[in-house]
Write a protein that holds these residues in place. Sequence first.
Motif, mmCIF file in Angstrom:
data_model
loop_
_atom_site.group_PDB
_atom_site.id
_atom_site.type_symbol
_atom_site.label_atom_id
_atom_site.label_comp_id
_atom_site.label_asym_id
_atom_site.label_seq_id
_atom_site.Cartn_x
_atom_site.Cartn_y
_atom_site.Cartn_z
ATOM 1 N N ALA A 93 2.472 1.364 -1.801
ATOM 2 C CA ALA A 93 3.801 0.786 -2.011
ATOM 3 C C ALA A 93 4.835 1.418 -1.089
ATOM 4 O O ALA A 93 5.684 0.724 -0.510
ATOM 5 N N GLN A 94 4.771 2.734 -0.912
ATOM 6 C CA GLN A 94 5.747 3.420 -0.070
ATOM 7 C C GLN A 94 5.519 3.137 1.413
ATOM 8 O O GLN A 94 6.477 3.024 2.179
ATOM 9 N N ALA A 95 4.263 3.033 1.830
ATOM 10 C CA ALA A 95 3.983 2.705 3.229
ATOM 11 C C ALA A 95 4.528 1.322 3.563
ATOM 12 O O ALA A 95 5.089 1.104 4.652
ATOM 13 N N LEU A 96 4.377 0.377 2.648
ATOM 14 C CA LEU A 96 4.907 -0.967 2.863
ATOM 15 C C LEU A 96 6.428 -0.941 2.935
ATOM 16 O O LEU A 96 7.040 -1.587 3.796
ATOM 17 N N ALA A 97 7.053 -0.172 2.049
ATOM 18 C CA ALA A 97 8.521 -0.060 2.070
ATOM 19 C C ALA A 97 9.000 0.575 3.368
ATOM 20 O O ALA A 97 10.020 0.153 3.949
ATOM 21 N N PHE A 98 8.283 1.597 3.847
ATOM 22 C CA PHE A 98 8.635 2.253 5.105
ATOM 23 C C PHE A 98 8.524 1.272 6.271
ATOM 24 O O PHE A 98 9.413 1.196 7.126
ATOM 25 N N ALA A 99 7.426 0.503 6.315
ATOM 26 C CA ALA A 99 7.237 -0.470 7.392
ATOM 27 C C ALA A 99 8.364 -1.501 7.401
ATOM 28 O O ALA A 99 8.856 -1.894 8.468
ATOM 29 N N ARG A 100 8.788 -1.920 6.228
ATOM 30 C CA ARG A 100 9.898 -2.884 6.151
ATOM 31 C C ARG A 100 11.198 -2.251 6.628
ATOM 32 O O ARG A 100 12.001 -2.891 7.306
ATOM 33 N N ARG A 106 -2.125 -6.232 7.842
ATOM 34 C CA ARG A 106 -1.450 -5.471 6.786
ATOM 35 C C ARG A 106 -1.855 -4.007 6.863
ATOM 36 O O ARG A 106 -2.860 -3.646 7.479
ATOM 37 N N LEU A 107 -1.047 -3.188 6.243
ATOM 38 C CA LEU A 107 -1.304 -1.758 6.245
ATOM 39 C C LEU A 107 -2.515 -1.435 5.386
ATOM 40 O O LEU A 107 -2.666 -1.955 4.281
ATOM 41 N N HIS A 108 -3.355 -0.542 5.910
ATOM 42 C CA HIS A 108 -4.576 -0.160 5.209
ATOM 43 C C HIS A 108 -4.755 1.350 5.321
ATOM 44 O O HIS A 108 -4.758 1.905 6.422
ATOM 45 N N CYS A 109 -4.848 2.030 4.184
ATOM 46 C CA CYS A 109 -5.077 3.478 4.196
ATOM 47 C C CYS A 109 -6.548 3.724 4.514
ATOM 48 O O CYS A 109 -7.426 3.457 3.689
ATOM 49 N N ASP A 110 -6.815 4.219 5.712
ATOM 50 C CA ASP A 110 -8.207 4.415 6.124
ATOM 51 C C ASP A 110 -8.648 5.869 6.058
ATOM 52 O O ASP A 110 -9.808 6.170 6.360
ATOM 53 N N SER A 111 -7.759 6.775 5.659
ATOM 54 C CA SER A 111 -8.172 8.168 5.462
ATOM 55 C C SER A 111 -7.200 8.869 4.517
ATOM 56 O O SER A 111 -5.995 8.685 4.595
ATOM 57 N N LEU A 112 -7.780 9.657 3.622
ATOM 58 C CA LEU A 112 -7.030 10.390 2.604
ATOM 59 C C LEU A 112 -7.776 11.694 2.378
ATOM 60 O O LEU A 112 -8.960 11.675 2.051
ATOM 61 N N TRP A 113 -7.109 12.832 2.594
ATOM 62 C CA TRP A 113 -7.834 14.100 2.520
ATOM 63 C C TRP A 113 -6.972 15.225 1.948
ATOM 64 O O TRP A 113 -5.753 15.203 2.020
ATOM 65 N N ILE A 114 -7.666 16.222 1.400
ATOM 66 C CA ILE A 114 -7.035 17.374 0.749
ATOM 67 C C ILE A 114 -6.853 18.505 1.759
ATOM 68 O O ILE A 114 -7.718 18.738 2.610
ATOM 69 N N ASN A 115 -5.741 19.216 1.650
ATOM 70 C CA ASN A 115 -5.507 20.444 2.419
ATOM 71 C C ASN A 115 -5.090 21.552 1.451
ATOM 72 O O ASN A 115 -4.161 21.364 0.663
ATOM 73 N N VAL A 119 -0.788 4.129 12.382
ATOM 74 C CA VAL A 119 0.606 3.731 12.593
ATOM 75 C C VAL A 119 1.560 4.496 11.678
ATOM 76 O O VAL A 119 2.707 4.761 12.047
ATOM 77 N N ILE A 120 1.110 4.832 10.481
ATOM 78 C CA ILE A 120 1.892 5.653 9.552
ATOM 79 C C ILE A 120 1.007 6.789 9.065
ATOM 80 O O ILE A 120 -0.149 6.576 8.693
ATOM 81 N N SER A 121 1.535 7.996 9.079
ATOM 82 C CA SER A 121 0.837 9.159 8.544
ATOM 83 C C SER A 121 1.798 9.914 7.632
ATOM 84 O O SER A 121 3.009 9.668 7.643
ATOM 85 N N GLY A 122 1.262 10.820 6.863
ATOM 86 C CA GLY A 122 2.142 11.593 6.004
ATOM 87 C C GLY A 122 1.372 12.475 5.042
ATOM 88 O O GLY A 122 0.151 12.618 5.138
ATOM 89 N N THR A 123 2.113 13.030 4.102
ATOM 90 C CA THR A 123 1.549 13.997 3.177
ATOM 91 C C THR A 123 2.207 13.884 1.803
ATOM 92 O O THR A 123 3.426 13.687 1.713
ATOM 93 N N ALA A 124 1.383 14.019 0.778
ATOM 94 C CA ALA A 124 1.866 14.148 -0.594
ATOM 95 C C ALA A 124 1.713 15.614 -0.990
ATOM 96 O O ALA A 124 0.627 16.186 -0.836
ATOM 97 N N TYR A 125 2.778 16.219 -1.484
ATOM 98 C CA TYR A 125 2.804 17.658 -1.741
ATOM 99 C C TYR A 125 2.542 17.944 -3.214
ATOM 100 O O TYR A 125 3.365 17.663 -4.077
ATOM 101 N N VAL A 126 1.381 18.528 -3.471
ATOM 102 C CA VAL A 126 0.917 18.759 -4.841
ATOM 103 C C VAL A 126 1.370 20.115 -5.363
ATOM 104 O O VAL A 126 1.787 20.248 -6.515
#
Length: 211
Positions: free
Chosen positions: A76-83, A93-102, A119-126
């Motif tokens: 949802a947030q990637a779509l909002a960012f693209a808009r 359409r946007l497709h999350c092709d990789s998701l990994w833990i650090n 095209v879009i990258s980022g991080t969720a901070y746990v």
Amino acid sequence: MAKTLYFPTALWRIEGALSNALSDLEEACWMIEDGDRAGHDWCEAEGYPGYTSYASLDDLPDRHPAFADLLKVLDAQALAFARALHWDTGTARLHCDSLWINILGEGGMHSGHIHPNSVISGTAYVAMPEGAGRLKLEDPRLPMMMAAPPLKDDAPHKRFEYIQPKQGDIIMWESWLRHEVMASRSEDARISVSFNYSLMDERTIPLDDHA
């Protein structure tokens, strides 16, 4: 005379987006870390200062519901960012092709890099304990500046920007933006989940895709 600024670089930050899911996400990250022998072997071979599932696992949403729930938020947030970027993606359409833990401990860092083929990258901070490494962003024009003089301290825009993410935040940027994680000064673990989005034609995305 008027000064006009062009070519801004956008950063998409959702503060506290994961506040209600942090406990489940942290538990899921440690569960994956504990059982990922291939990931630990890769980290040891490559000298990674901590743990990452980047080179070992590509199915986190199938391994724990916390990652599946996270992916829905990221979509949802990637779509909002693209808009917000006014992208014209046509039939793709946007497709999350990789998701990994650090997971980084004291002194753990990640040197400057970009994310090719995305095209879009980022991080969720746990988990972001006090002293955890900041996110450093580099002015994308830096390689072209050559003989440009240094900036004064009161300059409104810097060559580098340092951001201190907070626990529960999600931060996204365009994948060509060079960035790095500064060394952590905390003995407690800095835990994050990073991701890449690419543009894919509807016909090439598997029928059982999460979206």
